[in-house]
Scaffold this motif. Structure first.
Motif, PDB file in Angstrom:
ATOM      1  N   ASP A 170       0.831  -1.206   0.000  1.00 57.78           N
ATOM      2  CA  ASP A 170       0.000   0.000   0.000  1.00 57.78           C
ATOM      3  C   ASP A 170       0.865   1.256   0.000  1.00 57.78           C
ATOM      4  O   ASP A 170       0.598   2.213  -0.757  1.00 57.78           O
ATOM      5  CB  ASP A 170      -0.922  -0.026   1.216  1.00 57.78           C
ATOM      6  N   LEU A 171       1.900   1.255   0.859  1.00 56.63           N
ATOM      7  CA  LEU A 171       2.771   2.433   0.923  1.00 56.63           C
ATOM      8  C   LEU A 171       3.566   2.598  -0.371  1.00 56.63           C
ATOM      9  O   LEU A 171       3.798   3.727  -0.840  1.00 56.63           O
ATOM     10  CB  LEU A 171       3.719   2.307   2.116  1.00 56.63           C
ATOM     11  N   ARG A 172       3.998   1.492  -0.968  1.00 55.95           N
ATOM     12  CA  ARG A 172       4.715   1.567  -2.236  1.00 55.95           C
ATOM     13  C   ARG A 172       3.813   2.109  -3.351  1.00 55.95           C
ATOM     14  O   ARG A 172       4.247   2.897  -4.197  1.00 55.95           O
ATOM     15  CB  ARG A 172       5.245   0.175  -2.633  1.00 55.95           C
ATOM     16  N   TYR A 173       2.565   1.684  -3.323  1.00 52.61           N
ATOM     17  CA  TYR A 173       1.612   2.183  -4.315  1.00 52.61           C
ATOM     18  C   TYR A 173       1.444   3.689  -4.168  1.00 52.61           C
ATOM     19  O   TYR A 173       1.439   4.437  -5.162  1.00 52.61           O
ATOM     20  CB  TYR A 173       0.281   1.471  -4.151  1.00 52.61           C
ATOM     21  N   ARG A 174       1.311   4.139  -2.928  1.00 54.19           N
ATOM     22  CA  ARG A 174       1.160   5.577  -2.691  1.00 54.19           C
ATOM     23  C   ARG A 174       2.409   6.325  -3.161  1.00 54.19           C
ATOM     24  O   ARG A 174       2.323   7.427  -3.735  1.00 54.19           O
ATOM     25  CB  ARG A 174       0.915   5.848  -1.198  1.00 54.19           C
ATOM     26  N   ALA A 175       3.564   5.712  -2.909  1.00 51.76           N
ATOM     27  CA  ALA A 175       4.803   6.369  -3.336  1.00 51.76           C
ATOM     28  C   ALA A 175       4.866   6.463  -4.862  1.00 51.76           C
ATOM     29  O   ALA A 175       5.261   7.505  -5.417  1.00 51.76           O
ATOM     30  CB  ALA A 175       5.993   5.583  -2.797  1.00 51.76           C
ATOM     31  N   ASP A 176       4.473   5.403  -5.554  1.00 52.30           N
ATOM     32  CA  ASP A 176       4.463   5.425  -7.022  1.00 52.30           C
ATOM     33  C   ASP A 176       3.515   6.496  -7.542  1.00 52.30           C
ATOM     34  O   ASP A 176       3.846   7.269  -8.462  1.00 52.30           O
ATOM     35  CB  ASP A 176       4.049   4.064  -7.575  1.00 52.30           C
ATOM     36  N   VAL A 177       2.308   6.527  -6.989  1.00 55.70           N
ATOM     37  CA  VAL A 177       1.305   7.498  -7.439  1.00 55.70           C
ATOM     38  C   VAL A 177       1.789   8.924  -7.211  1.00 55.70           C
ATOM     39  O   VAL A 177       1.653   9.810  -8.077  1.00 55.70           O
ATOM     40  CB  VAL A 177      -0.038   7.245  -6.727  1.00 55.70           C
ATOM     41  N   THR A 178       2.356   9.137  -6.005  1.00 57.65           N
ATOM     42  CA  THR A 178       2.826  10.495  -5.668  1.00 57.65           C
ATOM     43  C   THR A 178       3.979  10.907  -6.581  1.00 57.65           C
ATOM     44  O   THR A 178       4.032  12.056  -7.063  1.00 57.65           O
ATOM     45  CB  THR A 178       3.278  10.544  -4.199  1.00 57.65           C
ATOM     46  N   THR A 179       4.879   9.979  -6.830  1.00 56.22           N
ATOM     47  CA  THR A 179       6.022  10.277  -7.705  1.00 56.22           C
ATOM     48  C   THR A 179       5.538  10.615  -9.110  1.00 56.22           C
ATOM     49  O   THR A 179       6.007  11.586  -9.740  1.00 56.22           O
ATOM     50  CB  THR A 179       6.985   9.091  -7.743  1.00 56.22           C
ATOM     51  N   ASP A 180       4.613   9.860  -9.589  1.00 56.17           N
ATOM     52  CA  ASP A 180       4.059  10.147 -10.918  1.00 56.17           C
ATOM     53  C   ASP A 180       3.377  11.510 -10.943  1.00 56.17           C
ATOM     54  O   ASP A 180       3.474  12.264 -11.933  1.00 56.17           O
ATOM     55  CB  ASP A 180       3.053   9.066 -11.314  1.00 56.17           C
ATOM     56  N   PHE A 181       2.669  11.844  -9.866  1.00 59.21           N
ATOM     57  CA  PHE A 181       1.980  13.125  -9.789  1.00 59.21           C
ATOM     58  C   PHE A 181       2.969  14.276  -9.832  1.00 59.21           C
ATOM     59  O   PHE A 181       2.780  15.257 -10.580  1.00 59.21           O
ATOM     60  CB  PHE A 181       1.143  13.185  -8.515  1.00 59.21           C
ATOM     61  N   LEU A 182       4.008  14.179  -9.059  1.00 63.00           N
ATOM     62  CA  LEU A 182       4.991  15.261  -9.007  1.00 63.00           C
ATOM     63  C   LEU A 182       5.826  15.330 -10.266  1.00 63.00           C
ATOM     64  O   LEU A 182       6.294  16.411 -10.667  1.00 63.00           O
ATOM     65  CB  LEU A 182       5.895  15.085  -7.776  1.00 63.00           C
ATOM     66  N   THR A 183       6.028  14.184 -10.922  1.00 66.11           N
ATOM     67  CA  THR A 183       6.799  14.176 -12.170  1.00 66.11           C
ATOM     68  C   THR A 183       6.089  15.007 -13.243  1.00 66.11           C
ATOM     69  O   THR A 183       6.718  15.594 -14.130  1.00 66.11           O
ATOM     70  CB  THR A 183       6.989  12.732 -12.662  1.00 66.11           C
ATOM     71  N   GLY A 184       4.770  15.088 -13.118  1.00 66.52           N
ATOM     72  CA  GLY A 184       4.022  15.895 -14.081  1.00 66.52           C
ATOM     73  C   GLY A 184       4.298  17.382 -13.937  1.00 66.52           C
ATOM     74  O   GLY A 184       3.850  18.181 -14.764  1.00 66.52           O
TER      75      GLY A 184
END
Length: 469
Positions: free
Chosen positions: A45-59
Motif C-alpha cells: 500500500d505504501l509503495r503504491y502511494r509512493a508510485d502514485v505520488t512520484t508520478d503526480f509530481l513528475t508531471g
C-alpha cells in the motif's frame, strides 16, 4: 487402582502433548503467515502511494526548480490521509523539511532506506524502530528527481505497526483458543473412548484377581463380541475349568481321606493293643512303637486333609461358645510338651499373672490350631531344641505367641508360607496345608495369624483373637 489410571493418564498426556505440539506449530504457522501477509499488504500500500505520488509530481517537472521544490513541500503539508500515515519531505542533504503533521523542523530521520533511495534512485523500505518516538514503524522512501536529473529529496511514507501487531496478536490468541478447544474436545473424546476399553479391562482384571485368589467359577459379563469380549470369554472358560478341576480334586481328597481313616484306625488300635502285651521282645516293641507313631502322624495328615476339603467347599463350621482360651492353650502346651521332651525339644510355657477373659470361640478348633502350630514349630525349628509359648491380653484381643529358636524362614518365603500346599525350601516332610487350615480357622474367628522372623533367630507365630464378637 493405580491402575489403568496409569494407562489412561499416559494416553491422555501423550494425546495432549501431540495435539498441543501440532497445534502450537499450526498456530505459529498461521500467525506467521498472517503477519507476513499483513506486513506485505501494508508495504504494498505504501509503495503504491509512493508510485502514485512520484508520478503526480513528475508531471510538474516543467516548473522552475524553486517552484518544483516548493510544490513538494506543499504536497507534503496538504497530505489528506495524515490520520494514520505520515508523509515527510526530506531534502537531498537528509534534513526533514516538511511533514504532513505540520510545519515541523524537528529531528531528521536517520533510517538507512532514505540514503539508499537517493543513491539508487529507487523506492526503498524500512521496518524497524522510529528514532524519534521509539515505536515500531514501516517506512517507504521514494526519491524525487528533477528534470535535470538532480535528486531533490525523498518523499517518505511511514505508519505505525502498533495496530497491525495487535491484529497479529489477536490472530495468535484466536489460534490458541481454537487449539485449547480442539485439545479439550480431543481429550474428552479420547477419555470416553478409553473408558469403553479400560472399564471392561478393569472389570476383567478384578475378576481375574479373584480367580487367582482362589474364587474359582466366577464369570465375567461379556458385553461386546470384540477382542475384549473374547478375552473375557477365555477367562470365563478358564475359571469354569479350574472350578471343575478343583471340585474333582477336593472330592477325591475327601474320599481318599475317609477311606484311609478306617485302616489307620485299625493299625493304631492294634499297635496300641500289641504294645500293651508283655509277649513282645525289645526289638519287636521298638518296631511297633515306630508303626504307632507313623500311623498317628498319618492320621493327623488325614485330619488336615479332611479339614482342608471342608475349607475348600465351605463345609467348615464353628461351634461358638464362651471358652476359657487360657485353659485350652495351657492344656495343649502341657500335653504336647511331654511328647516333644522325648525328641529332646524343650517346650517352655511363659507364665504371667494377666487376667485373660473367656472369649467366644470354638475351643476344639482353637486347640487344633495350637497343636498344629506347636507341631510346625517342632518340625521346622526343632534344631534350636527350644520352643517358647505364652498368652496375653491387651485389653481388646487375646494374643498367643509361639516362638522357636531354629533357623527361621527365608525373607522371600514369609509371605507365602500360609498358602495351601506351599512348602518352600524346607526339607521337612508335610502336606503344606497345616498353616493354611490354621489361618482359615483363625480368620473364621475374626482373628489374624502372622509369622515373622524373631530377633536373634527363629520364627515367631502370633495368633490374635478378638475378646468379643
Amino acid at each position: 487402582m493405580k491402575k489403568p489410571a496409569g494407562l489412561r493418564r499416559r494416553w491422555l498426556v501423550h494425546m495432549a502433548c501431540v495435539i498441543c505440539g501440532l497445534g502450537i506449530v499450526c498456530a505459529i504457522g498461521v500467525t506467521g503467515l498472517f503477519a507476513v501477509n499483513a506486513y506485505h499488504t501494508m508495504e504494498a500500500d505504501l509503495r503504491y502511494r509512493a508510485d502514485v505520488t512520484t508520478d503526480f509530481l513528475t508531471g510538474r517537472l516543467a516548473m522552475e526548480y524553486k517552484d518544483f521544490y516548493q510544490s513538494c513541500v506543499d504536497y507534503t503539508q496538504t497530505f489528506d490521509e495524515k490520520d494514520y500515515i505520515e508523509l515527510q519531505f526530506i531534502n537531498a542533504q537528509g534534513n526533514l523539511v516538511a511533514s504532513s503533521f505540520g510545519a515541523w523542523m524537528g529531528i531528521s530521520p536517520q533510517t538507512p532506506e532514505i540514503q539508499e533511495a537517493m543513491s539508487t534512485r529507487g523506492i526503498r523500505t524500512y521496518l524497524g524502530k522510529n528514532d524519534a518516538t521509539g515505536e515500531r514503524i514501516l517506512a517507504v522512501s521514494s526519491p524525487i528527481i528533477y528534470r535535470s536529473g538532480e535528486v531533490v529529496g525523498v518523499l517518505r511514507f511511514l505508519t505505525s505497526t502498533r495496530l497491525l501487531e495487535r491484529q497479529i496478536l489477536r490472530v495468535g490468541l484466536y489460534c490458541l483458543l481454537v487449539l485449547a478447544a480442539v485439545t479439550a474436545v480431543m481429550l474428552l473424546s479420547s477419555n470416553y473412548y478409553l473408558s469403553t476399553i479400560l472399564t471392561p479391562v478393569e472389570q476383567i482384571t478384578q475378576k481375574a484377581k479373584r480367580i487367582a485368589g482362589g474364587t474359582y467359577g466366577i464369570q465375567i459379563e461379556v458385553k461386546n463380541h470384540d477382542e475384549i469380549g473374547e478375552l473375557a470369554q477365555a477367562i470365563n472358560d478358564l475359571s469354569a475349568q479350574i472350578s471343575q478341576n478343583e471340585k474333582m480334586q477336593t472330592e477325591f481328597i475327601s474320599s481318599l481321606s475317609h477311606e484311609l481313616r478306617t485302616p489307620l484306625t485299625a493299625i493304631t488300635g492294634w499297635s496300641e493293643t500289641l504294645l500293651g502285651s508283655d509277649a513282645l521282645d525289645c526289638e519287636t516293641s521298638r518296631g511297633m512303637k515306630i508303626i504307632l507313631r507313623e500311623a498317628k502322624r498319618l492320621t493327623e495328615m488325614v485330619v488336615d486333609l479332611l479339614d482342608f476339603t471342608k475349607m475348600q467347599d465351605g463345609r467348615m463350621t464353628l461351634t461358638i461358645d464362651p471358652t476359657d482360651i487360657r485353659g485350652e492353650f495351657e492344656d495343649t502346651v502341657y500335653m504336647y510338651g511331654s511328647r516333644l521332651a522325648q525328641e529332646g525339644i524343650a517346650l517352655e510355657l511363659v507364665e504371667n499373672d494377666e487376667d485373660i477373659p473367656e472369649i467366644p470361640c470354638d475351643g476344639k478348633r482353637m486347640r487344633q490350631v495350637f497343636l498344629n502350630l506347636l507341631d510346625n514349630a517342632a518340625k521346622h525349628g526343632g534344631d534350636g531344641k527350644r520352643i517358647e509359648a505364652s498368652i496375653h491380653f491387651d485389653g481388646r484381643d487375646v494374643l498367643v505367641y509361639i516362638r522357636d529358636f531354629g533357623q527361621g524362614i527365608p525373607e522371600d518365603e514369609l509371605s507365602l508360607v500360609k498358602k495351601k500346599f506351599y512348602r518352600g525350601s524346607s526339607k521337612t516332610r508335610g502336606t503344606g496345608i497345616g498353616l493354611a487350615v490354621c489361618d482359615e480357622i483363625v480368620q473364621m474367628h475374626g482373628g489374624e495369624l502372622t509369622l515373622e522372623n524373631a530377633p536373634g533367630g527363629g520364627v515367631l507365630v502370633t495368633v490374635s483373637l478378638p475378646a468379643a464378637q
